[in-house]
Design an enzyme around this catalytic site. Sequence first.
Site, PDB file in Angstrom:
ATOM      1  N   GLY A 228      12.406  -3.448 -16.249  1.00 44.23           N
ATOM      2  CA  GLY A 228      10.975  -3.938 -16.378  1.00 44.23           C
ATOM      3  C   GLY A 228      10.682  -5.123 -16.252  1.00 44.23           C
ATOM      4  O   GLY A 228       9.201  -5.660 -16.092  1.00 44.23           O
TER       5      GLY A 228
ATOM      6  N   GLU B 270      18.341  -2.287 -16.775  1.00 48.20           N
ATOM      7  CA  GLU B 270      18.193  -1.238 -15.535  1.00 48.20           C
ATOM      8  C   GLU B 270      17.049  -1.966 -14.744  1.00 48.20           C
ATOM      9  O   GLU B 270      16.085  -1.419 -14.471  1.00 48.20           O
ATOM     10  CB  GLU B 270      17.776   0.053 -16.125  1.00 48.20           C
ATOM     11  CG  GLU B 270      18.790   0.832 -16.711  1.00 48.20           C
ATOM     12  CD  GLU B 270      18.282   2.029 -17.692  1.00 48.20           C
ATOM     13  OE1 GLU B 270      17.140   2.184 -17.595  1.00 48.20           O
ATOM     14  OE2 GLU B 270      18.914   2.594 -17.987  1.00 48.20           O
ATOM     15  N   PRO B 271      17.145  -3.260 -13.993  1.00 46.15           N
ATOM     16  CA  PRO B 271      16.446  -3.930 -13.422  1.00 46.15           C
ATOM     17  C   PRO B 271      16.117  -3.176 -12.031  1.00 46.15           C
ATOM     18  O   PRO B 271      17.243  -2.642 -11.274  1.00 46.15           O
ATOM     19  CB  PRO B 271      16.931  -5.259 -12.980  1.00 46.15           C
ATOM     20  CG  PRO B 271      18.229  -5.175 -13.252  1.00 46.15           C
ATOM     21  CD  PRO B 271      18.700  -4.049 -14.207  1.00 46.15           C
TER      22      PRO B 271
ATOM     23  N   ARG C 299      12.590  -3.381  -9.820  1.00 45.25           N
ATOM     24  CA  ARG C 299      11.665  -4.082  -9.173  1.00 45.25           C
ATOM     25  C   ARG C 299      11.910  -5.554  -9.180  1.00 45.25           C
ATOM     26  O   ARG C 299      11.882  -6.206  -7.851  1.00 45.25           O
ATOM     27  CB  ARG C 299      10.235  -4.066 -10.086  1.00 45.25           C
ATOM     28  CG  ARG C 299       9.277  -4.860  -9.170  1.00 45.25           C
ATOM     29  CD  ARG C 299       7.758  -5.043 -10.627  1.00 45.25           C
ATOM     30  NE  ARG C 299       7.598  -3.914 -10.894  1.00 45.25           N
ATOM     31  CZ  ARG C 299       6.718  -2.757 -10.741  1.00 45.25           C
ATOM     32  NH1 ARG C 299       5.847  -3.007  -9.755  1.00 45.25           N
ATOM     33  NH2 ARG C 299       6.292  -2.062 -11.455  1.00 45.25           N
TER      34      ARG C 299
ATOM     35  N   ARG D  37       0.371   1.452  -3.929  1.00 46.14           N
ATOM     36  CA  ARG D  37       0.119   0.532  -5.028  1.00 46.14           C
ATOM     37  C   ARG D  37      -1.226  -0.105  -5.125  1.00 46.14           C
ATOM     38  O   ARG D  37      -1.937   0.071  -5.971  1.00 46.14           O
ATOM     39  CB  ARG D  37       1.199  -0.575  -5.037  1.00 46.14           C
ATOM     40  CG  ARG D  37       2.719  -0.052  -5.163  1.00 46.14           C
ATOM     41  CD  ARG D  37       3.530  -1.040  -5.689  1.00 46.14           C
ATOM     42  NE  ARG D  37       3.647  -1.617  -7.269  1.00 46.14           N
ATOM     43  CZ  ARG D  37       2.844  -2.545  -7.229  1.00 46.14           C
ATOM     44  NH1 ARG D  37       2.339  -3.309  -6.498  1.00 46.14           N
ATOM     45  NH2 ARG D  37       2.876  -2.909  -8.510  1.00 46.14           N
TER      46      ARG D  37
ATOM     47  N   TYR E 154      -2.496   1.302  -8.340  1.00 49.13           N
ATOM     48  CA  TYR E 154      -2.244   0.741  -9.653  1.00 49.13           C
ATOM     49  C   TYR E 154      -3.429  -0.583  -9.499  1.00 49.13           C
ATOM     50  O   TYR E 154      -3.428  -1.516 -10.294  1.00 49.13           O
ATOM     51  CB  TYR E 154      -1.250  -0.087  -9.704  1.00 49.13           C
ATOM     52  CG  TYR E 154       0.199   0.789  -9.844  1.00 49.13           C
ATOM     53  CD1 TYR E 154       0.169   1.466 -10.987  1.00 49.13           C
ATOM     54  CD2 TYR E 154       1.098   1.095  -8.934  1.00 49.13           C
ATOM     55  CE1 TYR E 154       1.241   2.539 -11.306  1.00 49.13           C
ATOM     56  CE2 TYR E 154       2.148   1.870  -9.261  1.00 49.13           C
ATOM     57  CZ  TYR E 154       2.318   2.603 -10.397  1.00 49.13           C
ATOM     58  OH  TYR E 154       2.911   3.645 -10.376  1.00 49.13           O
TER      59      TYR E 154
ATOM     60  N   CYS F  37      -8.633   8.734   5.714  1.00 50.89           N
ATOM     61  CA  CYS F  37      -9.898   8.887   5.317  1.00 50.89           C
ATOM     62  C   CYS F  37     -10.102   8.925   3.735  1.00 50.89           C
ATOM     63  O   CYS F  37     -10.455   9.845   3.102  1.00 50.89           O
ATOM     64  CB  CYS F  37     -10.484  10.224   5.797  1.00 50.89           C
ATOM     65  SG  CYS F  37     -10.608  10.078   7.863  1.00 50.89           S
TER      66      CYS F  37
END
Length: 417
Positions: free
Chosen positions: A239, A275-276, A278, A314, A318, A345
């Site tokens: 994270g 657990e990287p 990103r 994204r 987000y 569209c």
Amino acid sequence: MDYFHFRNSLLHAEDVSISDIVRDVGTPCYVYSRATLERHWHAFDRAFGDYPHRIHYAVKANSNLAVLNILARMGSGFDIVSGGELLRVIRAGGDPAQTIFSGVCKQDWEITEAIQSGVVAFNIESEGELESISEIANRLEIEAAISVRVNPDVDARTHPYISTGLKKNKFGFPEERAMEIYLQARETSGIRIRGLACHIGSQIIELEPYRDALEKILDFVEKLAVQSIEVQEIDFGGGLGVRYKDELPPSPDDYAKQITEQMQSRGLVIPIAIEPGRAIAGNAGILITRVHSLKKNEQSAFCIVDAAMNDLVRPALYQAYHEIFEVIENGEGQRKKYDVVGPVCESADFLGKDRELAVRPGGLLAVKTVGAYGSVLGSNYNSRPRPAEIMVDGDQFQVVREKEDISVLMQGENTLP
């Protein structure tokens, strides 16, 4: 740090000109840097130094086989959330014995494949999951190792869609229920307790949530010890954020120091798994798109490009910001503000809004920090083929995923008789 830079006013990935890549594969396309991937993985590994640790790359961030293969060659472990991701790890040369199976809905066939493959542990997310793993392990006559995912009710201060450590989230167990699951697991046949798991969210840009979560986890480890339950490893999730605009996320060194100092302050030397995803892959990828046309109405000016929300969702999903810049530096004339939009569209189909750019039809733009949750979240919306993916290695590049041919989009579909 990444290995995308300008040389003689032309954007390069390592030692390869982006223009040369586009000449061969067209646009849109994703371009990854092997050197960046390797640098970021090693940064986490070195940060923990001699403290016992394992780096498990989060496959969901970018599951391209070439990305996984590069990490496997370095000895990386993996964190998976589906049977399909397990298959990708194996096909890429990854070791199932260095693979953790996370996720809230592990189906029986996925559990079976994982046990037979020899994954190191399952992170348990529900009572039913424990029962299913026990039943399948007994049938296969193979003991399955598990960790229970504890939800510490800590606010990661990130986007609500990627916050996972609060009571209202679907992930893990509150402490009281987690203790009950551990006691149940101890008496369950086919099950071996390995450790404890915790993951509070993604794109975290400060250390305080990690500190608060680990304090609660270590308190819980002491309570487990009272019940004679030994934790062999703490899976502390991933994270750690990256810079998209003006964020200043902690470095891997600061992150590891926070964890190890907290462990040492308790007199504990429990191995840590992280657990990287990103933080390893995000800055290792860019999306290249070509300007189709320019358009202006009473309120806005639009730069219409050939990449769309199906290629990079994204910004729509987000409200995420990605830096956008010209592939040829200062080569397109006067700078103006544009909304960078695609052909899908939907009014949500944009890559960026109010961006100062010097562009013309036919010019190339690069969208930065898309190596994580970029192509992997892609779709065929509007029946659009997904773009090619390219891996750059020094002065060479290779197509590691071919652009989809439009003819394959209807495979498996049938008209009525």
